[in-house]
Write a protein that holds these residues in place. Structure first.
Motif, PDB file in Angstrom:
ATOM      1  N   GLU A 155       0.824  -1.198   0.000  1.00 13.74           N
ATOM      2  CA  GLU A 155       0.000   0.000   0.000  1.00 13.74           C
ATOM      3  C   GLU A 155       0.863   1.255   0.000  1.00 13.74           C
ATOM      4  OE1 GLU A 155      -2.213  -2.816   2.989  1.00 13.74           O
ATOM      5  OE2 GLU A 155      -0.141  -2.291   2.483  1.00 13.74           O
ATOM      6  N   SER A 156       0.292   2.317  -0.510  1.00 10.29           N
ATOM      7  CA  SER A 156       0.939   3.629  -0.466  1.00 10.29           C
ATOM      8  C   SER A 156      -0.143   4.697  -0.522  1.00 10.29           C
ATOM      9  CB  SER A 156       1.931   3.792  -1.620  1.00 10.29           C
ATOM     10  OG  SER A 156       1.271   3.690  -2.861  1.00 10.29           O
TER      11      SER A 156
ATOM     12  N   LEU B  22      -7.569  11.936  -0.004  1.00 10.75           N
ATOM     13  CA  LEU B  22      -6.389  11.113  -0.197  1.00 10.75           C
ATOM     14  C   LEU B  22      -6.727   9.996  -1.168  1.00 10.75           C
ATOM     15  CD1 LEU B  22      -4.852  10.572   3.378  1.00 10.75           C
ATOM     16  CD2 LEU B  22      -3.814  11.833   1.483  1.00 10.75           C
ATOM     17  N   ARG B  23      -5.724   9.518  -1.863  1.00  7.52           N
ATOM     18  CA  ARG B  23      -5.881   8.370  -2.742  1.00  7.52           C
ATOM     19  C   ARG B  23      -4.884   7.304  -2.337  1.00  7.52           C
ATOM     20  NH1 ARG B  23      -4.163   7.473  -9.005  1.00  7.52           N
ATOM     21  NH2 ARG B  23      -5.957   6.248  -9.723  1.00  7.52           N
ATOM     22  N   LEU B  24      -5.396   6.192  -1.880  1.00  6.29           N
ATOM     23  CA  LEU B  24      -4.544   5.060  -1.523  1.00  6.29           C
ATOM     24  C   LEU B  24      -4.375   4.148  -2.728  1.00  6.29           C
ATOM     25  CD1 LEU B  24      -6.016   4.091   1.975  1.00  6.29           C
ATOM     26  CD2 LEU B  24      -4.305   5.847   1.403  1.00  6.29           C
TER      27      LEU B  24
ATOM     28  N   THR C  70      -3.194  -3.105  -9.740  1.00  3.46           N
ATOM     29  CA  THR C  70      -3.307  -2.115  -8.671  1.00  3.46           C
ATOM     30  C   THR C  70      -4.776  -1.846  -8.351  1.00  3.46           C
ATOM     31  OG1 THR C  70      -1.232  -1.078  -9.348  1.00  3.46           O
ATOM     32  CG2 THR C  70      -2.684   0.212  -7.934  1.00  3.46           C
ATOM     33  N   VAL C  71      -5.051  -1.715  -7.062  1.00  2.40           N
ATOM     34  CA  VAL C  71      -6.370  -1.301  -6.602  1.00  2.40           C
ATOM     35  C   VAL C  71      -6.212   0.029  -5.875  1.00  2.40           C
ATOM     36  CG1 VAL C  71      -6.203  -2.615  -4.431  1.00  2.40           C
ATOM     37  CG2 VAL C  71      -8.453  -2.014  -5.355  1.00  2.40           C
ATOM     38  N   TYR C  72      -7.231   0.863  -6.004  1.00  5.85           N
ATOM     39  CA  TYR C  72      -7.174   2.211  -5.440  1.00  5.85           C
ATOM     40  C   TYR C  72      -8.341   2.431  -4.478  1.00  5.85           C
ATOM     41  CZ  TYR C  72      -4.268   2.823  -9.602  1.00  5.85           C
ATOM     42  OH  TYR C  72      -3.304   2.686 -10.575  1.00  5.85           O
ATOM     43  N   LEU C  73      -8.137   3.364  -3.564  1.00  4.89           N
ATOM     44  CA  LEU C  73      -9.229   3.850  -2.726  1.00  4.89           C
ATOM     45  C   LEU C  73      -9.139   5.366  -2.706  1.00  4.89           C
ATOM     46  CD1 LEU C  73     -11.604   2.955  -0.909  1.00  4.89           C
ATOM     47  CD2 LEU C  73     -10.071   3.261   1.048  1.00  4.89           C
ATOM     48  N   GLU C  74     -10.067   5.984  -3.415  1.00  2.00           N
ATOM     49  CA  GLU C  74     -10.158   7.440  -3.428  1.00  2.00           C
ATOM     50  C   GLU C  74     -11.047   7.848  -2.264  1.00  2.00           C
ATOM     51  OE1 GLU C  74      -8.713   9.409  -5.926  1.00  2.00           O
ATOM     52  OE2 GLU C  74      -9.301  11.201  -4.789  1.00  2.00           O
ATOM     53  N   MET C  75     -10.521   8.696  -1.381  1.00  2.00           N
ATOM     54  CA  MET C  75     -11.253   9.099  -0.184  1.00  2.00           C
ATOM     55  C   MET C  75     -11.431  10.610  -0.199  1.00  2.00           C
ATOM     56  SD  MET C  75      -9.443   6.647   2.679  1.00  2.00           S
ATOM     57  CE  MET C  75      -7.867   7.475   2.562  1.00  2.00           C
TER      58      MET C  75
END
Length: 121
Positions: free
Chosen positions: A6-7, A18-20, A77-82
């Protein structure tokens, strides 16, 4: 065996974004569901969002309308846009590869090492 890294975590003010990212290597990424969980300080790990191999998504109530999970199978890659982050979103965020779309950890095959998100008020 799969490795998940993760980053994108960090410190942000309330209302910020934030975007993980979670980069996967090893097991065929496109064949598996991916998920994000989080563990707030002093609390148990909880489900945030999951995405099927074909892009179907499920969110925790706390994430609906603010978080977006997505995946790029070409980049593994998977992302989490928060967005509109709140102090209660402060937690260690973990990426997971799952055998199926599941809002619990029962189907998790592999975990990432976690990335810290801190939201200040």
């Amino acid at each position: 065996q799969v490795q998940l890294v993760e980053s994108g975590g960090g410190l942000v003010q309330a209302g910020g974004s934030l975007r993980l990212s979670c980069a996967a290597s090893g097991r065929s990424f496109h064949n598996y569901a991916m998920a994000w969980f989080r563990q707030p300080p002093g609390k148990e790990r909880e489900f945030v969002a999951t995405i099927s191999p074909f892009g179907g998504t499920v969110y925790a109530d706390s994430a609906k309308g603010r978080f977006t999970i997505s995946r790029d199978n070409g980049k593994n890659t998977v992302y989490l846009e928060m967005n509109n982050l709140k102090p209660e979103d402060t937690a260690e965020y973990y990426c997971a590869q799952s055998a199926s779309v599941d809002t619990t950890a029962r189907s998790v095959l592999s975990w990432g090492q976690g990335t810290q998100v801190t939201v200040s008020s």
